[in-house]
Design a protein around this motif. Sequence first.
Motif, PDB file in Angstrom:
ATOM      1  N   ASP A  90     127.406   0.886 -21.682  1.00  0.00           N
ATOM      2  CA  ASP A  90     126.898   1.504 -20.458  1.00  0.00           C
ATOM      3  C   ASP A  90     125.986   0.503 -19.765  1.00  0.00           C
ATOM      4  OD1 ASP A  90     124.471   1.519 -21.852  1.00  0.00           O
ATOM      5  OD2 ASP A  90     124.725   3.589 -22.512  1.00  0.00           O
ATOM      6  N   ALA A  91     125.326   0.920 -18.711  1.00  0.00           N
ATOM      7  CA  ALA A  91     124.501  -0.002 -17.925  1.00  0.00           C
ATOM      8  C   ALA A  91     123.312  -0.541 -18.710  1.00  0.00           C
ATOM      9  CB  ALA A  91     124.012   0.691 -16.663  1.00  0.00           C
TER      10      ALA A  91
ATOM     11  N   CYS B 287     133.784  -5.538 -20.303  1.00  0.00           N
ATOM     12  CA  CYS B 287     132.547  -6.328 -20.247  1.00  0.00           C
ATOM     13  C   CYS B 287     132.334  -6.936 -18.860  1.00  0.00           C
ATOM     14  CB  CYS B 287     132.582  -7.434 -21.296  1.00  0.00           C
ATOM     15  SG  CYS B 287     132.498  -6.844 -23.007  1.00  0.00           S
TER      16      CYS B 287
ATOM     17  N   ARG C   2     132.574  -5.610 -16.096  1.00  0.00           N
ATOM     18  CA  ARG C   2     131.958  -4.673 -15.158  1.00  0.00           C
ATOM     19  C   ARG C   2     130.437  -4.819 -15.068  1.00  0.00           C
ATOM     20  NH1 ARG C   2     135.297   0.694 -17.258  1.00  0.00           N
ATOM     21  NH2 ARG C   2     137.388  -0.025 -16.611  1.00  0.00           N
ATOM     22  N   TYR C   3     129.860  -5.551 -16.011  1.00  0.00           N
ATOM     23  CA  TYR C   3     128.399  -5.639 -16.060  1.00  0.00           C
ATOM     24  C   TYR C   3     127.888  -7.037 -15.717  1.00  0.00           C
ATOM     25  CZ  TYR C   3     129.246  -1.268 -18.475  1.00  0.00           C
ATOM     26  OH  TYR C   3     129.681   0.003 -18.782  1.00  0.00           O
TER      27      TYR C   3
ATOM     28  N   ASN D 159     124.280  -7.396 -13.647  1.00  0.00           N
ATOM     29  CA  ASN D 159     122.994  -7.306 -14.343  1.00  0.00           C
ATOM     30  C   ASN D 159     123.233  -7.212 -15.848  1.00  0.00           C
ATOM     31  OD1 ASN D 159     120.245  -7.087 -14.839  1.00  0.00           O
ATOM     32  ND2 ASN D 159     120.153  -4.896 -14.338  1.00  0.00           N
ATOM     33  N   PRO D 160     123.694  -8.306 -16.473  1.00  0.00           N
ATOM     34  CA  PRO D 160     124.034  -8.257 -17.902  1.00  0.00           C
ATOM     35  C   PRO D 160     122.802  -8.120 -18.798  1.00  0.00           C
ATOM     36  CG  PRO D 160     124.180 -10.500 -17.078  1.00  0.00           C
ATOM     37  CD  PRO D 160     123.921  -9.635 -15.880  1.00  0.00           C
TER      38      PRO D 160
ATOM     39  N   HIS E 108     125.431  -6.237 -23.667  1.00  0.00           N
ATOM     40  CA  HIS E 108     126.668  -6.712 -23.049  1.00  0.00           C
ATOM     41  C   HIS E 108     127.031  -8.100 -23.574  1.00  0.00           C
ATOM     42  CE1 HIS E 108     124.970  -4.129 -19.568  1.00  0.00           C
ATOM     43  NE2 HIS E 108     125.677  -3.373 -20.392  1.00  0.00           N
TER      44      HIS E 108
ATOM     45  N   LEU F  49     129.388   4.624 -15.751  1.00  0.00           N
ATOM     46  CA  LEU F  49     128.600   4.382 -14.542  1.00  0.00           C
ATOM     47  C   LEU F  49     129.010   5.294 -13.396  1.00  0.00           C
ATOM     48  CD1 LEU F  49     128.418   0.477 -14.489  1.00  0.00           C
ATOM     49  CD2 LEU F  49     126.671   2.079 -15.259  1.00  0.00           C
TER      50      LEU F  49
END
Length: 401
Positions: free
Chosen positions: A169-170, A206, A208-209, A212-213, A217, A259
């Motif tokens: 997740d974020a 992976c 998708r982040y 702001n990793p 992540h 998200l």
Amino acid sequence: MDVKSAFLNGILHEEVYVSQPEGFVDPKFPDHVYVLDKALYGLKQAPRAWYETLSVYLTESGFRKGTIDTTLFLKKKVKDLILVQIYVDDIIFGSTSQELCVEFENIMKKRFQMSMMGELTFFLGLQVKQTPEGIFINQAKYIRDMLKKFDMNSTSPMKTPMQAGSLLDADISGKSVDQHIYRSMIGSLLYLTASRPDIMFATCFCARYQANPKESHLSAVKRILRYLKGTPNLGLWYPKDSKFELIAYTDADHAGNKLDRKSTSRACHYLGDKLVSWSSKKQTCVSTSTAEAEYVAAASCCSQVMWMRTQLRDYGYTFHKVPIYCDSKSAIAITSNLVQHSKTKHIDIRYHFIKDHVEKGDVEMHFVSTDLEVADLFTKPLDEKRFNFLISKLGMLNLNE
């Protein structure tokens, strides 16, 4: 086959001026500029000018462009066929006749300065091994270089690219990591998916982040690299004597993205036993049911099937009623009858593309049990046993073992 100074062969159709190069300035006219007759490296018009020159020459030599792929050129002679694929200044060609290959080589050497590279063994990071039994494609060298680049050679290998049952997740409260390194890792892995469908889901998830990793992540990405360390020689095997039928599998996870709760479409396409295309892409809309998510995924899969069907027609193959396998009976029912499914009225009309082709008889929807759903590999993290079963169904193996 490689074309020497390819861009210098391009003819310009507009006026282009360049300043006098340093060290070669005319002392009498230091403020003058040159007008170009032909393209130079560095000009944005150069690739287009080179392609146009080559395209005209091949067309005049009896070749025709592919219906969809305009960088593909074909020529038929009685029952034989030669295919020529252009990639900037590199040319890959193959034929059912050795005579056509020699003829093409002579045609190109008459017009351009060429260097013959011999049998295709390495191209754009892809290693190609041709044997009497078939063709094996992998990226072992690329993987080793990548592990060295990111200092992952000393780590222990993993059995799967992602832990079963876990989804990222974020991680808003997590510690941020170097964005440049993270994006570099993702970019390298995405290029690797050209021959490694087994890491497609984990890599795309992976990716998708990247904005702001976090440490969580980065750990997930490193796990993919550790998996690759244990399987550097794994690749795709294309046996010579196998069926040549176009088949597709489609699947989707409902609201799998934490998200925005969007689903992800997965698909893989076979020619007989040979995997030739695969995808894992987040849907652009939020699906309100599993049936809707599966239906949207099936529409995307059908679009790729129609593209491949048209492409294969250039090679002389015609397919009707191409089977698309799906593990959702509700999605299959929607393709046959929309009236009895009132809850699907809100689905965007573009996704009913598949229903139209089912009615025309271009494709057929078939049910397949979840256990045999090959596209499940691109849907979620799996345990080692299930993961290994599915990659074997993809036709992946390690010829060095």
